[in-house]
Design an enzyme around this catalytic site. Structure first.
Site, PDB file in Angstrom:
ATOM      1  N   CYS A   1       8.233  12.431   8.957  1.00 38.73           N
ATOM      2  CA  CYS A   1       7.000  13.170   8.660  1.00 38.73           C
ATOM      3  C   CYS A   1       6.836  14.437   9.504  1.00 38.73           C
ATOM      4  CB  CYS A   1       5.783  12.267   8.852  1.00 38.73           C
ATOM      5  SG  CYS A   1       5.784  10.876   7.723  1.00 38.73           S
TER       6      CYS A   1
ATOM      7  N   HIS B   1      -0.514  17.138   9.598  1.00 41.87           N
ATOM      8  CA  HIS B   1       0.195  16.206   8.725  1.00 41.87           C
ATOM      9  C   HIS B   1      -0.841  15.225   8.174  1.00 41.87           C
ATOM     10  CE1 HIS B   1       2.754  13.274   7.039  1.00 41.87           C
ATOM     11  NE2 HIS B   1       2.605  12.373   8.009  1.00 41.87           N
TER      12      HIS B   1
ATOM     13  N   ASN C   1       0.162  10.336   1.836  1.00 39.28           N
ATOM     14  CA  ASN C   1       1.104  10.852   2.836  1.00 39.28           C
ATOM     15  C   ASN C   1       2.394  11.266   2.128  1.00 39.28           C
ATOM     16  OD1 ASN C   1       2.944  11.229   4.883  1.00 39.28           O
ATOM     17  ND2 ASN C   1       2.368   9.393   6.033  1.00 39.28           N
TER      18      ASN C   1
HETATM   19  O1  UT7 Z   1       3.188   9.656   8.569  1.00 35.80           O
HETATM   20  C1  UT7 Z   1       3.903   8.765   9.364  1.00 35.80           C
HETATM   21  C2  UT7 Z   1       3.040   8.186  10.354  1.00 35.80           C
HETATM   22  N1  UT7 Z   1       2.307   7.063   9.804  1.00 35.80           N
HETATM   23  C3  UT7 Z   1       1.068   6.907  10.163  1.00 35.80           C
HETATM   24  O2  UT7 Z   1       0.527   7.741  10.848  1.00 35.80           O
HETATM   25  C4  UT7 Z   1       0.356   5.631   9.797  1.00 35.80           C
HETATM   26  C5  UT7 Z   1      -0.412   5.133  10.972  1.00 35.80           C
HETATM   27  N2  UT7 Z   1      -1.107   3.907  10.749  1.00 35.80           N
HETATM   28  C6  UT7 Z   1      -2.169   3.807   9.917  1.00 35.80           C
HETATM   29  O3  UT7 Z   1      -2.536   4.758   9.282  1.00 35.80           O
HETATM   30  C7  UT7 Z   1      -2.904   2.497   9.872  1.00 35.80           C
HETATM   31  O4  UT7 Z   1      -2.443   1.665  10.899  1.00 35.80           O
HETATM   32  C8  UT7 Z   1      -2.785   1.773   8.511  1.00 35.80           C
HETATM   33  C9  UT7 Z   1      -3.549   2.519   7.446  1.00 35.80           C
HETATM   34  C10 UT7 Z   1      -1.321   1.660   8.109  1.00 35.80           C
HETATM   35  C11 UT7 Z   1      -3.362   0.364   8.615  1.00 35.80           C
HETATM   36  O5  UT7 Z   1      -4.726   0.431   9.073  1.00 35.80           O
HETATM   37  P1  UT7 Z   1      -5.207  -0.502  10.261  1.00 35.80           P
HETATM   38  O6  UT7 Z   1      -6.629  -0.259  10.444  1.00 35.80           O
HETATM   39  O7  UT7 Z   1      -4.284  -0.251  11.425  1.00 35.80           O
HETATM   40  O8  UT7 Z   1      -4.992  -1.933   9.648  1.00 35.80           O
HETATM   41  P2  UT7 Z   1      -4.075  -3.110  10.153  1.00 35.80           P
HETATM   42  O9  UT7 Z   1      -2.623  -2.800   9.953  1.00 35.80           O
HETATM   43  O10 UT7 Z   1      -4.523  -3.470  11.532  1.00 35.80           O
HETATM   44  O11 UT7 Z   1      -4.485  -4.259   9.145  1.00 35.80           O
HETATM   45  C12 UT7 Z   1      -5.803  -4.802   9.102  1.00 35.80           C
HETATM   46  C13 UT7 Z   1      -5.857  -5.865   8.023  1.00 35.80           C
HETATM   47  C14 UT7 Z   1      -4.726  -6.884   8.117  1.00 35.80           C
HETATM   48  O12 UT7 Z   1      -5.256  -8.146   7.798  1.00 35.80           O
HETATM   49  P3  UT7 Z   1      -5.603  -9.181   8.961  1.00 35.80           P
HETATM   50  O13 UT7 Z   1      -4.315  -9.414   9.680  1.00 35.80           O
HETATM   51  O14 UT7 Z   1      -6.632  -8.496   9.811  1.00 35.80           O
HETATM   52  O15 UT7 Z   1      -6.107 -10.364   8.182  1.00 35.80           O
HETATM   53  C15 UT7 Z   1      -3.775  -6.448   7.043  1.00 35.80           C
HETATM   54  O16 UT7 Z   1      -3.010  -7.530   6.533  1.00 35.80           O
HETATM   55  O17 UT7 Z   1      -5.731  -5.265   6.729  1.00 35.80           O
HETATM   56  C16 UT7 Z   1      -4.708  -5.936   5.989  1.00 35.80           C
HETATM   57  N3  UT7 Z   1      -4.084  -4.954   5.093  1.00 35.80           N
HETATM   58  C17 UT7 Z   1      -4.581  -4.702   3.869  1.00 35.80           C
HETATM   59  N4  UT7 Z   1      -5.633  -5.183   3.197  1.00 35.80           N
HETATM   60  C18 UT7 Z   1      -5.871  -4.698   1.961  1.00 35.80           C
HETATM   61  C19 UT7 Z   1      -3.001  -4.184   5.309  1.00 35.80           C
HETATM   62  N5  UT7 Z   1      -2.781  -3.412   4.236  1.00 35.80           N
HETATM   63  C20 UT7 Z   1      -3.734  -3.695   3.322  1.00 35.80           C
HETATM   64  C21 UT7 Z   1      -4.030  -3.233   2.038  1.00 35.80           C
HETATM   65  N6  UT7 Z   1      -5.110  -3.741   1.404  1.00 35.80           N
HETATM   66  N7  UT7 Z   1      -3.296  -2.281   1.426  1.00 35.80           N
END
Ligand code: UT7
Length: 321
Positions: A114, A248, A278
């Site tokens: 990215c 980005h 993204n």
């Molecule tokens: O461009 C390259 C660089 N990439 C990035 O900058 C991405 C950086 N990371 C992020 O943007 C975020 O971490 C995400 C958007 C990927 C995830 O958001 P988050 O607030 O960090 O969520 P999380 O991974 O901590 O997940 C929270 C919950 C989990 O459930 P539990 O374990 O709390 O029960 C996940 O399983 O959300 C769940 N989850 C979803 N739920 C519904 C993960 N993906 C989804 C989904 N829909 N698509």
């Protein structure tokens, strides 16, 4: 005589097909509420039959050349950032050169995930400053839909396809426009928090993108803010001098976090993540093209760009338009 790079053209291309969050919710255990709340994404563009990194990169680059009024025969180099090339070789950039009719130059791809566009812009600027090129087309072109595991809700909802391009041209006029400074970083010790599993011919790999989103998020705001500070300090400027932040586009929460650290009001941040998701190396030139063409970014404006991606790689660039 000091030579610098003027940014003289912008262009982009998005596939026609739009996939909404609701459409994804039909196949995955996710919802529009979750995706919008956690990322700001409402929809993404996905390639149609026959569309590739080469075809989209060529369309974006042609638009940037048209914007600049530059003939392909004047181009000395094409530098293309992608993690989703059509082939291992020839480089995507060289295929794009052929599509554009660039016959007098050289070309190569850059793999910095990215951060690819910032890496490519910095490389192009270095060629120009060294006197090794006078006109360089810089492209980010990505088909992430090809490397996603469409059954993994943790990654499938985050990415989209598209391409963006800029044209840099050498100038020795003593004014203050052009690429003022670029800063690149990489830390291989964090390679396992965001990667594509495998490569051509490597056995037992999925070829899918894998991400520990929480860990990437944890690194993002701090690394991006310090890279931006580094860029401003190197030219003796402050946040107050910046006209536009063109970040980005990975997640609106990361964008807002960096903007808060910079004390940048929302009105001066270019955001496309809601509509494009993204698009990796394509996201900054896509956003730049949109904001130049709709009249927000004007000649003389100071534009600050920053990105972080797999590697981890990250970096920043300051450009006086
Ligand atoms: O461009 C390259 C660089 N990439 C990035 O900058 C991405 C950086 N990371 C992020 O943007 C975020 O971490 C995400 C958007 C990927 C995830 O958001 P988050 O607030 O960090 O969520 P999380 O991974 O901590 O997940 C929270 C919950 C989990 O459930 P539990 O374990 O709390 O029960 C996940 O399983 O959300 C769940 N989850 C979803 N739920 C519904 C993960 N993906 C989804 C989904 N829909 N698509």
């Amino acid at each position: 005589m000091t030579v610098r790079s003027l940014l003289v053209g912008v262009g982009s291309y998005l596939p026609e097909r739009i996939v909404t969050n609701d459409e994804l919710s039909e196949r995955l255990d996710t919802s529009d509420d979750w995706i919008r709340g956690r990322t700001g994404i409402r929809q993404r563009h996905i390639v149609g039959e026959g569309e590739t990194a080469v075809s989209m990169g060529a369309r974006a680059a042609q638009r940037a050349l048209d914007f600049a009024g530059i003939d392909p025969l004047e181009v000395d180099a094409v530098i293309l950032a992608t993690s989703t090339p059509d082939q291992v070789f020839p480089a995507t950039a060289v295929r794009v050169m052929n599509d554009l009719g660039v016959k007098n130059g050289f070309g190569f791809d850059i793999a910095a995930a990215c951060s690819g566009f910032i890496y490519a812009l910095s490389t192009a600027d270095a060629f120009i400053r060294a006197g090794n090129a006078k006109c360089v087309v810089v492209i980010g072109s990505e088909v992430y839909s090809r490397i996603l595991d469409w059954s993994d809700r943790g990654t499938a909802v985050l990415f989209g396809d598209g391409a963006g391009a800029v044209v840099l041209r050498a100038t020795d006029k003593p004014d203050e426009n052009g690429v003022l400074t670029t800063h690149l970083h990489a830390d291989g010790s964090t390679g396992d928090i965001l990667y594509v599993d495998g490569a051509v011919g490597v056995p037992n790999c999925s070829a899918h993108l894998k991400m520990n989103g929480r860990e990437v998020f944890r690194h993002a705001v701090g690394k991006l803010a310090s890279s931006v500070d580094e860029a401003l300090e190197s030219v003796g400027m402050t946040y107050a001098d910046v006209s536009w932040l063109v970040p980005h586009q990975a997640n609106i929460r990361i964008i807002d976090g960096v903007a808060r650290k910079l004390q940048m009001p929302k009105e001066r941040v270019v955001v496309t993540v809601d509509r494009h998701a993204n698009t990796s190396a394509a996201s900054i030139p896509l956003a730049l093209d949109e904001a130049v063409r709709d009249g927000r970014i004007k000649q003389g404006d100071l534009v600050l760009m920053e990105a972080l991606g797999g590697g981890l790689t990250w970096g920043s660039a300051l450009v006086r338009m």
